[in-house]
Design an enzyme around this catalytic site. Sequence first.
Site, PDB file in Angstrom:
ATOM      1  N   ASP A   1       0.837  -1.208   0.000  1.00 11.02           N
ATOM      2  CA  ASP A   1       0.000   0.000   0.000  1.00 11.02           C
ATOM      3  C   ASP A   1       0.868   1.253   0.000  1.00 11.02           C
ATOM      4  OD1 ASP A   1      -2.382   1.382  -0.039  1.00 11.02           O
ATOM      5  OD2 ASP A   1      -2.763   1.161   2.118  1.00 11.02           O
TER       6      ASP A   1
ATOM      7  N   GLU B   1     -12.382  -4.655  -4.386  1.00  7.60           N
ATOM      8  CA  GLU B   1     -12.923  -3.299  -4.164  1.00  7.60           C
ATOM      9  C   GLU B   1     -12.188  -2.245  -4.995  1.00  7.60           C
ATOM     10  OE1 GLU B   1     -12.273  -5.439  -1.398  1.00  7.60           O
ATOM     11  OE2 GLU B   1     -14.399  -5.943  -1.552  1.00  7.60           O
ATOM     12  N   ASN B   2     -11.036  -2.593  -5.552  1.00  6.40           N
ATOM     13  CA  ASN B   2     -10.246  -1.590  -6.285  1.00  6.40           C
ATOM     14  C   ASN B   2     -10.883  -1.180  -7.623  1.00  6.40           C
ATOM     15  OD1 ASN B   2      -7.058  -2.843  -5.049  1.00  6.40           O
ATOM     16  ND2 ASN B   2      -8.189  -1.037  -4.387  1.00  6.40           N
ATOM     17  N   TRP B   3     -11.937  -1.903  -8.060  1.00  2.00           N
ATOM     18  CA  TRP B   3     -12.682  -1.484  -9.270  1.00  2.00           C
ATOM     19  C   TRP B   3     -13.350  -0.135  -9.063  1.00  2.00           C
ATOM     20  CZ3 TRP B   3     -11.527  -4.274 -13.373  1.00  2.00           C
ATOM     21  CH2 TRP B   3     -11.203  -5.632 -13.226  1.00  2.00           C
TER      22      TRP B   3
ATOM     23  N   ARG C   1       1.858  -4.905   6.216  1.00  2.00           N
ATOM     24  CA  ARG C   1       1.178  -3.862   5.445  1.00  2.00           C
ATOM     25  C   ARG C   1       2.038  -2.603   5.467  1.00  2.00           C
ATOM     26  NH1 ARG C   1      -5.011  -2.376   4.461  1.00  2.00           N
ATOM     27  NH2 ARG C   1      -4.677  -0.626   3.058  1.00  2.00           N
TER      28      ARG C   1
ATOM     29  N   ILE D   1      -6.939  -4.610   7.374  1.00  8.96           N
ATOM     30  CA  ILE D   1      -6.747  -5.821   6.574  1.00  8.96           C
ATOM     31  C   ILE D   1      -7.285  -5.643   5.148  1.00  8.96           C
ATOM     32  CG2 ILE D   1      -7.376  -8.292   6.459  1.00  8.96           C
ATOM     33  CD1 ILE D   1      -5.318  -7.522   8.690  1.00  8.96           C
TER      34      ILE D   1
HETATM   35  C1  IPE Z   1      -5.538  -2.777  -0.269  1.00 13.31           C
HETATM   36  O1  IPE Z   1      -5.176  -1.442  -0.398  1.00 13.31           O
HETATM   37  C2  IPE Z   1      -5.496  -3.465  -1.599  1.00 13.31           C
HETATM   38  C3  IPE Z   1      -4.178  -3.631  -2.205  1.00 13.31           C
HETATM   39  C4  IPE Z   1      -3.035  -3.299  -1.669  1.00 13.31           C
HETATM   40  C5  IPE Z   1      -4.195  -4.256  -3.500  1.00 13.31           C
HETATM   41  P1  IPE Z   1      -6.266  -0.296  -0.585  1.00 13.31           P
HETATM   42  O2  IPE Z   1      -5.510   0.977  -0.702  1.00 13.31           O
HETATM   43  O3  IPE Z   1      -7.204  -0.631  -1.674  1.00 13.31           O
HETATM   44  O4  IPE Z   1      -7.052  -0.384   0.793  1.00 13.31           O
HETATM   45  P2  IPE Z   1      -7.948   0.697   1.545  1.00 13.31           P
HETATM   46  O5  IPE Z   1      -8.967   1.207   0.573  1.00 13.31           O
HETATM   47  O6  IPE Z   1      -7.030   1.792   1.987  1.00 13.31           O
HETATM   48  O7  IPE Z   1      -8.534  -0.045   2.698  1.00 13.31           O
HETATM   49  C1  IPE Z   2      -1.559   0.202  -3.336  1.00 11.52           C
HETATM   50  O1  IPE Z   2      -1.336   1.562  -3.391  1.00 11.52           O
HETATM   51  C2  IPE Z   2      -1.774  -0.405  -4.692  1.00 11.52           C
HETATM   52  C3  IPE Z   2      -3.159  -0.791  -4.966  1.00 11.52           C
HETATM   53  C4  IPE Z   2      -4.145  -0.773  -4.133  1.00 11.52           C
HETATM   54  C5  IPE Z   2      -3.449  -1.263  -6.303  1.00 11.52           C
HETATM   55  P1  IPE Z   2      -2.533   2.584  -3.399  1.00 11.52           P
HETATM   56  O2  IPE Z   2      -2.896   2.888  -4.801  1.00 11.52           O
HETATM   57  O3  IPE Z   2      -3.652   2.127  -2.547  1.00 11.52           O
HETATM   58  O4  IPE Z   2      -1.828   3.862  -2.750  1.00 11.52           O
HETATM   59  P2  IPE Z   2      -2.458   4.873  -1.698  1.00 11.52           P
HETATM   60  O5  IPE Z   2      -2.977   4.056  -0.562  1.00 11.52           O
HETATM   61  O6  IPE Z   2      -3.571   5.594  -2.411  1.00 11.52           O
HETATM   62  O7  IPE Z   2      -1.330   5.760  -1.317  1.00 11.52           O
HETATM   63 MG    MG Z   3      -4.108   2.351  -0.607  1.00  6.62          MG
END
Ligand code: IPE
Ligand code: IPE
Ligand code: MG
Length: 256
Positions: A32, A79-81, A203, A210
């Site tokens: 992250d 959820e990243n969609w 993390r 989580i």
């Molecule tokens: C979790 O990170 C998913 C990945 C690292 C792929 P997110 O950045 O999506 O999580 P939230 O939204 O902060 O909980």
């Molecule tokens: C993690 O980095 C990668 C993915 C979730 C794909 P983020 O894109 O969530 O980075 P922040 O949390 O916005 O800094």
């Molecule tokens: Mg993130």
Amino acid sequence: MFSKTNKSDAQMSSETVKLDENIPNHIAIIMDGNGRWAQKRHLPRVAGHRQGMDTVKKITISASHLGVKVLTLYAFSTENWKRPSGEVSFLMHLPGDFFDTFVPDLIKHNVRVNVMGYIDQLPDYTQAAVKKAIKDTEKCTGMVLNFALNYGGRSELVTAIQKIAQKVSNDQLRPEDIDETTVDSELMTASLTPYSDPDLLIRTSGEERISNFLLWQIAYSELVFTDVLWPDFTDASLKDCIYQYQQRNRRFGGLK
Ligand code: IPE
Ligand code: IPE
Ligand code: MG
């Protein structure tokens, strides 16, 4: 147990010279902080994802050298969609770029690629890239590099419950015979047995949650949270996390 590291790399490496034999078999990482890394540099968020890909390469080699058996990396959650389509599209093209440049190194280091998640929902070119990487490395017998791609812990459990219910309705299984092994065997980590549960979950980026990762499998994982943003995470950062893991007393509910 929860812990947070705020140390510089110099402090980390001085502490970690003495990593003993107790290397976690399975390390899972919630990678992250890519977006924040880029924003700090006034770059578009995707620049952080590109830099994060280089970190994946370095940490894969480090973990393999340390003797880790399974390295699971959370690359894209169910959820990243929800993110802007341009960012999602960039992330969907990353596996192709990553494997195109990195598969020869993976083979050189005897690392086998595995992917868990709802792969059939990914664009065709992403599916093709991951399937090719799995095939190209299928004979490697060293560390398993396990990408969680379009993965979500709750969906994984729902899918497992559906499969178990189907077996019950087909008279292949009696409800009273369902046990933890039955559930384990229907999860996306089943092929990683005997290393399906992470020993250490890391993390990065300072978030202490989580985010729907490996909900069942982390029941007794040691959790390490570090403020380091994923693109800044180094071999020394990894060793510092392992060092913290080695200071823990894993009791699994018993006494030691
Ligand atoms: C979790 O990170 C998913 C990945 C690292 C792929 P997110 O950045 O999506 O999580 P939230 O939204 O902060 O909980
Ligand atoms: C993690 O980095 C990668 C993915 C979730 C794909 P983020 O894109 O969530 O980075 P922040 O949390 O916005 O800094
Ligand atoms: Mg993130």
